[in-house]
Design an enzyme around this catalytic site. Structure first.
Site, PDB file in Angstrom:
ATOM      1  CG  HIS A   1      20.740 -36.680  -2.105  1.00 46.13           C
ATOM      2  ND1 HIS A   1      21.201 -37.864  -1.580  1.00 46.13           N
ATOM      3  CD2 HIS A   1      21.842 -35.960  -2.429  1.00 46.13           C
ATOM      4  CE1 HIS A   1      22.525 -37.850  -1.554  1.00 46.13           C
ATOM      5  NE2 HIS A   1      22.940 -36.697  -2.068  1.00 46.13           N
TER       6      HIS A   1
ATOM      7  N   GLY B   1      -0.439  -1.048   6.698  1.00 48.52           N
ATOM      8  CA  GLY B   1      -0.134  -1.893   7.862  1.00 48.52           C
ATOM      9  C   GLY B   1      -1.308  -2.784   8.194  1.00 48.52           C
TER      10      GLY B   1
ATOM     11  CE  LYS C   1      14.763 -11.249  -8.684  1.00 55.51           C
ATOM     12  NZ  LYS C   1      15.245 -10.511  -7.554  1.00 55.51           N
TER      13      LYS C   1
ATOM     14  CB  CYS D   1      -0.850   0.053   1.263  1.00 53.46           C
ATOM     15  SG  CYS D   1      -1.814  -1.423   1.539  1.00 53.46           S
TER      16      CYS D   1
HETATM   17  C1  F6R Z   1      12.709 -10.251  -4.759  1.00 53.68           C
HETATM   18  C2  F6R Z   1      12.420  -9.247  -3.762  1.00 53.68           C
HETATM   19  C3  F6R Z   1      12.064  -9.703  -2.385  1.00 53.68           C
HETATM   20  C4  F6R Z   1      12.791  -8.812  -1.363  1.00 53.68           C
HETATM   21  C5  F6R Z   1      12.305  -9.139   0.063  1.00 53.68           C
HETATM   22  C6  F6R Z   1      13.067  -8.349   1.099  1.00 53.68           C
HETATM   23  O1  F6R Z   1      12.991  -9.691  -5.996  1.00 53.68           O
HETATM   24  O2  F6R Z   1      12.451  -8.093  -4.032  1.00 53.68           O
HETATM   25  O3  F6R Z   1      12.360 -11.040  -2.194  1.00 53.68           O
HETATM   26  O4  F6R Z   1      14.160  -9.018  -1.479  1.00 53.68           O
HETATM   27  O5  F6R Z   1      10.944  -8.869   0.167  1.00 53.68           O
HETATM   28  O6  F6R Z   1      12.931  -6.979   0.888  1.00 53.68           O
HETATM   29  P1  F6R Z   1      13.925  -5.950   1.537  1.00 53.68           P
HETATM   30  O7  F6R Z   1      15.272  -6.183   0.953  1.00 53.68           O
HETATM   31  O8  F6R Z   1      13.372  -4.607   1.197  1.00 53.68           O
HETATM   32  O9  F6R Z   1      13.927  -6.213   3.018  1.00 53.68           O
END
Ligand code: F6R
Length: 616
Positions: free
Chosen positions: A512, A109, A493, A2
């Site tokens: 495995h 939130g 990705k 959001c």
């Molecule tokens: C994958 C991606 C997420 C973030 C994860 C943590 O492309 O963007 O897996 O890496 O939500 O986010 P941060 O790094 O902002 O804590």
């Protein structure tokens, strides 16, 4: 996730709010809305779907006297948590009686005790129009309202369990808005006789660079250019004003089709900025003043514990291997939510490094607090300046990667790995690593931007390979040692943006169990960079091909042996495996990007995903 944008000043709020919503679109959302205060009435407009749906529903708002006269307003992009993505569930949520909004609220939130609060409020006669926890908060504020919005907000927030970043309006106070936060960011942009509030700075930067980041449980009362910040108990507090240090252009697409592609191409510059002034080529060490540690203190640290989620956790795994490899020091990486919900064994001899691009991830933040509670030294490895994790850790290293807009993380990963390699080098030099060996590692880190430039030149070749992958529905990624995190990140990705199911395995693990799935329709991406374990992974590649699985190898430039064993290959420059983690990941980012592009997927805003996960 959001997004919030709010305005108070002497201009018409509606166009400012709508532009702000457009800037927040990258965070991922499913409905949008605005509320403006005009003619002593709070007018609420909201729509399911894209911001453009909302804009169209407003018609010719620029010539509408209601919009012209509305100089205070709040707006929101919603990413559904409680209740489906419908117009009724979209924000802002009004609260009042007989269809008259006495209060309007936007909320990021989660209100955890909303069911109890809702029951109580229903008992008092409130009629709810949505399924959301946020509407409950709006009615709760209304139930406390007499003649002072800030007082009502504070009283309501004291009853609330959970997280919030909010902005609200009261019908009876036409020039005022009140914003507050706990666990969900709120940035206040200071303009001339006007204030623009948002949940992230990208929606503010076109108006001002001067910002205040609210702390948890701060309540700010805003009227035009006046900002008065208090605690929930109405005690005035002073919060520092800081400058946003990146330009508006940095948050635009700049001629690329997608933010993701732009951010992939920004990596040489981003890494250069991450390592600038931090690699000491003479002494063979890293200069990381932000850690605030003397060499003596570093020696006392017995374990480096790295926490993060998703891509940040994958980067952490490279950090774990490098710390053990360079420094001979105990290091572990842990998923932040797992860390916080176990009773982790961590204490004053541990240094915890919390990795987070956004600096707002709820699980990582909670893990930081848990580690601090248990007496560990906690540092943040964060990209967004002024974010909660950066502020709460008080020590750490900024990535300086520039704003990352695409939901799929790219440049943050490569900068995180660059910084983790520097941390490992620093720890190693304070321990057993010789100056000569340190210089060698420092030089390898230093040439990373050039190596990444070389990989980017393979773009057309990678795009061509991607054409062969659009019809697959499932893939394996395999790697060993340093290259296992690359397999994890590659698989993450491709599933995120192209919706192809992908699993990453330690190459040795294939035998495995997963090997049962190998067949013609299950391609394997193998990380085959020269170095320890390469021959063994090549052996695994042969096992795959014997079962008809086609193999895409990421290989070291000129490695004829690897080429001969792969159906397709991408060459990356020769380098030690610890930096090949970066070059190979860049190759796989491009591969995922092109597969997703060819499949027509919404690359920058993949379904169900949000840029910053501020809920558990
Ligand atoms: C994958 C991606 C997420 C973030 C994860 C943590 O492309 O963007 O897996 O890496 O939500 O986010 P941060 O790094 O902002 O804590």
């Amino acid at each position: 996730m959001c997004g919030i944008i709010a305005y108070s000043g002497n201009r018409s709020a509606t166009p400012i709010l709508l532009n702000g919503l457009r800037k927040l679109e990258y965070r991922g959302y499913d409905s949008a809305g605005i509320a403006i205060h005009s003619d002593n009435t709070i007018h609420i407009y909201k729509q399911e779907g894209k911001v453009e749906n909302l804009v169209q529903s407003l018609g010719n708002y620029e010539e509408d006297p209601t919009h012209e006269a509305g100089h205070v307003g709040i707006a929101h992009t919603r990413w559904a948590t409680h209740g489906p993505p419908t117009t009724a569930n979209a924000h802002p949520h009004g609260a009042g009686q007989d269809g008259v909004n006495r209060i309007a609220l936007v909320h990021n939130g989660i209100i955890e005790n909303y069911r109890d609060l809702k029951l109580k409020l229903e008992g008092e006669g409130c009629v709810f129009l949505s399924d959301t926890d946020s509407e409950v908060l709006s009615f709760l504020i209304d139930s406390h309202y007499k003649d002072d919005l800030a007082k009502a907000v504070s009283a309501a927030l004291k009853e609330v369990q959970g997280t919030f970043g909010i902005a609200c309006l009261a019908k009876a106070e036409p020039h005022k808005m009140v914003v507050a936060r706990r666990g969900s960011p709120i940035v206040i942009g200071l303009g001339e006789d006007e204030t623009i509030v948002a949940s992230d700075a990208s929606a503010i930067i076109s108006h001002t660079r001067q910002v205040i980041y609210l702390d948890d449980n701060d309540v700010a009362i805003i009227e035009g250019g006046k900002v008065d910040i208090r605690t929930l108990d109405a005690r005035p507090v002073k919060r520092e004003t800081s400058d946003i240090d990146w330009s508006e252009d940095a948050a635009e697409k700049g001629g690329y089709d997608h933010y993701m592609l732009k951010e992939i191409y920004e990596q040489p510059t981003a890494i250069r900025n991450s390592i600038r002034g931090r690699v000491d080529l003479d002494k063979g060490t890293a200069v990381l003043a932000g850690l605030g540690l003397e060499p003596r203190e570093i020696v006392d640290i017995q374990r480096l514990l790295i926490i993060g989620c998703g891509t940040s956790m994958n980067a952490g795994l490279v950090g774990e291997y490098a710390t053990e490899d360079f420094a001979g020091m105990l290091s572990e990486v842990e998923q932040a939510a797992e860390f916080r919900y176990r009773n982790p064994i961590v204490g004053s001899k541990d240094m915890v490094v919390a990795i987070s691009q956004s600096g707002e991830t709820a699980d990582t933040l909670a893990a930081v607090r848990e580690a601090q509670e248990k007496g560990a030294l906690v540092a943040g490895l964060v990209n967004v300046v002024g974010s909660t994790i950066a502020r709460e850790t008080g020590r750490g290293i900024y990535l300086h990667a520039g704003p990352e807009i695409s939901v799929a993380s790219t440049k943050a990963f490569t900068c995180q790995v660059s910084v983790l390699l520097m941390i490992a080098l620093k720890f190693a030099r304070s321990r057993r690593l010789s100056r000569e060996a340190g210089i060698q590692i420092a030089k390898e880190i230093h040439r990373l931007p050039e190596l990444v430039e070389e990989v980017l030149k393979q773009n057309d070749h990678i795009a061509k390979i991607a054409e062969d992958f659009t019809n697959y529905t499932s893939m394996f990624y395999i790697g060993r040692g340093y290259l296992f995190p690359v397999a994890l990140e590659g698989a993450l990705k491709i599933k995120e943006i192209s919706y192809i199911h992908a699993e990453a395995y330690h190459a040795a693990e294939l035998k495995h169990g997963p090997i049962a799935l190998l067949e013609e329709s299950m391609p394997v991406v193998a990380l085959l960079n020269e170095g320890p374990g390469k021959e063994k992974t090549l052996g695994n590649v042969e096992e795959c091909r014997a079962r008809k699985s086609p193999v895409l190898g990421v290989i070291t430039e000129g490695d004829e042996d690897a080429k001969a064993n792969c159906d397709w290959y991408i060459e990356v420059p020769k380098s030690p495996q610890y930096t090949a983690t970066i070059t190979s990941t860049v190759a796989l980012q491009l591969f995922s990007y092109h597969v997703a592009r060819l499949k027509g997927c919404p690359i920058d805003q993949p379904r169900n995903l949000a840029k910053s996960v501020t809920v558990e």
